[in-house]
Enzyme design. Structure first.
Site, PDB file in Angstrom:
ATOM      1  N   GLY A 160       1.010  -1.455   0.148  1.00 60.15           N
ATOM      2  CA  GLY A 160       0.477   0.021  -0.018  1.00 60.15           C
ATOM      3  C   GLY A 160       1.162   1.409  -0.044  1.00 60.15           C
ATOM      4  N   ARG A 183      -2.597  -8.735  -2.079  1.00 58.24           N
ATOM      5  CA  ARG A 183      -3.901  -8.994  -2.470  1.00 58.24           C
ATOM      6  C   ARG A 183      -3.722  -8.306  -4.185  1.00 58.24           C
ATOM      7  NH1 ARG A 183      -7.696  -6.794   1.667  1.00 58.24           N
ATOM      8  NH2 ARG A 183      -6.522  -5.116   1.153  1.00 58.24           N
ATOM      9  N   ARG A 244       1.603  -4.806  12.234  1.00 52.45           N
ATOM     10  CA  ARG A 244       0.378  -4.971  12.914  1.00 52.45           C
ATOM     11  C   ARG A 244       1.279  -7.310  14.139  1.00 52.45           C
ATOM     12  NH1 ARG A 244      -0.842  -0.946  13.620  1.00 52.45           N
ATOM     13  NH2 ARG A 244      -2.625   0.184  13.873  1.00 52.45           N
ATOM     14  N   GLU A 273       0.756  -5.882  22.998  1.00 56.54           N
ATOM     15  CA  GLU A 273       1.170  -4.671  23.383  1.00 56.54           C
ATOM     16  C   GLU A 273       0.335  -3.914  24.135  1.00 56.54           C
ATOM     17  OE1 GLU A 273       1.940  -3.407  19.230  1.00 56.54           O
ATOM     18  OE2 GLU A 273       0.636  -1.959  19.610  1.00 56.54           O
ATOM     19  N   HIS A 291       6.203   0.199  19.508  1.00 53.48           N
ATOM     20  CA  HIS A 291       5.398   1.051  18.024  1.00 53.48           C
ATOM     21  C   HIS A 291       4.760   2.977  17.820  1.00 53.48           C
ATOM     22  CE1 HIS A 291       0.803   0.242  16.678  1.00 53.48           C
ATOM     23  NE2 HIS A 291       1.515   1.123  15.493  1.00 53.48           N
ATOM     24  N   ILE A 292       6.387   2.590  17.364  1.00 57.37           N
ATOM     25  CA  ILE A 292       6.801   4.547  16.966  1.00 57.37           C
ATOM     26  C   ILE A 292       7.224   4.460  15.637  1.00 57.37           C
ATOM     27  CG2 ILE A 292       7.771   4.913  19.595  1.00 57.37           C
ATOM     28  CD1 ILE A 292      10.299   4.857  18.085  1.00 57.37           C
TER      29      ILE A 292
END
Ligand code: 8YV
Length: 326
Positions: A160, A183, A244, A273, A291-292
């Site tokens: 993406g 996909r 994720r 997390e 997660h930064i």
């Protein structure tokens, strides 16, 4: 809104830049979470029960049960691009508009994906810890000798906006051969622009020196990268995850790092997390960050601004700038 003249009521579920939230306050009655605590699902239901709009992050789960307790809710605006914390179908069924924050974080997140790739492949985190711990007593030829990044093959899973931004860096900045799995195949023009070629997932895993995950999360891709897929990767390959945590079977990755088949890993996201699987904490050659990937000040401001603009647009009866569709 039950009355067209009444000011809408909005919950801002986490702390965010006060000057940007002030724009929201000029058009709505805003309940803030100034101390930045995270509500339990039950607390969130209570606080949202009389609201028309919600500003959330991915710590707030929006599901059918919550929506049923919030009959006046018109719009849910998340400052994230990912919408895996929101039941889009349940929102659509109840006429609740969902907006998210694409585009504004693409380049910053791609920068960080590349930083994690470099840090993992070149063992920067382990090397820095080693130096700080006073263990550097002499230079030697093999000291933290890792894998090259330039001129190698990068496999991107999820092509993406962010995947494409990483492909540009890889192909044009680092002279890498870029493979991707998605996909939908990109147009010939986009493939040429990113110098990228489509592969099946097993082909990509078998041909890439480094594999980077940048796909949106859904239950369908949980543990997409498990023990069999890790075994399909090249010996010594790097795995980077900015998507994720649930995409990767963390126990299988820890085992593959211990076993030596996976050369290094860079992870910004974790299945539980903020809890991190202890197996990863004790695994070798893995860089772990909280997660930064989108955390630059200008980008975090742009994310909050877009989320606020989306809320205001919908509450004022206009089309959202960036709706998240079912
Ligand atoms: C956020 C993200 O920092 O936008 C996303 O989907 O994962 C990150 O940019 C994170 O979700 C925190 O809310």
């Amino acid at each position: 809104m039950h009355e067209s003249t009444a000011r809408p009521r909005v919950l801002v579920a986490r702390a965010a830049f006060a000057d940007i939230l002030a724009e929201l306050e000029s058009v709505a009655d805003v309940e803030y979470t100034a101390d930045d605590h995270i509500d339990t699902p039950q607390q969130l239901r209570v606080r949202l029960a009389d609201k028309h709009g919600a500003f959330i992050t991915n710590s707030e789960r929006i599901d059918a049960e919550l929506l049923d307790a919030c009959p006046q809710l018109r719009v849910v605006s998340t400052m994230t691009v990912g919408v895996d914390h929101i039941d889009l179908a349940a929102c659509a069924a109840r006429g609740v508009v969902v907006t998210h924050a694409p585009d504004v974080l693409t380049e910053t997140t791609a920068d960080f994906g590349f930083a994690l790739l470099l840090a993992a492949a070149r063992q920067i985190a382990d090397a820095e810890r080693y130096l700080r711990e006073g263990r550097w007593v002499k230079w030697s030829y093999g000291l933290f000798a890792g894998a090259d990044v330039h001129g190698t093959t990068l496999g991107i899973v999820g092509m993406g906006r962010i995947g494409q931004a990483i492909a540009r860096r890889a192909a044009h900045g680092f002279g890498m051969r870029v493979l991707y799995h998605n996909r939908h195949r990109l147009s010939d023009a986009l493939e040429a622009q990113h110098r990228a070629a489509w592969r099946t997932l097993p082909e990509l895993l078998g041909e890439s020196d480094h594999v980077l995950l940048a796909l949106p999360y859904s239950a369908a891709v949980r543990h997409l990268i498990g023990a069999p897929q890790l075994a399909q990767m090249r010996p010594g390959a790097t795995l980077v995850n900015v998507a994720r945590g649930g995409v990767v079977d963390e126990a299988a990755l820890a085992a593959a790092l211990h076993g030596g088949h996976i050369g290094a890993a860079g992870l910004d996201v974790f299945e539980g997390e903020p809890a991190v699987n202890p197996l990863l904490l004790s695994a070798p050659r893995v860089v772990l960050t909280p997660h930064i990937a989108s955390a630059s000040v200008p980008t975090r401001r742009a994310m909050v601004k877009l989320a606020v603009d989306n809320l205001i647009a919908v509450l004022q009866g206009r089309a959202p700038l960036t709706a998240a569709g079912v």
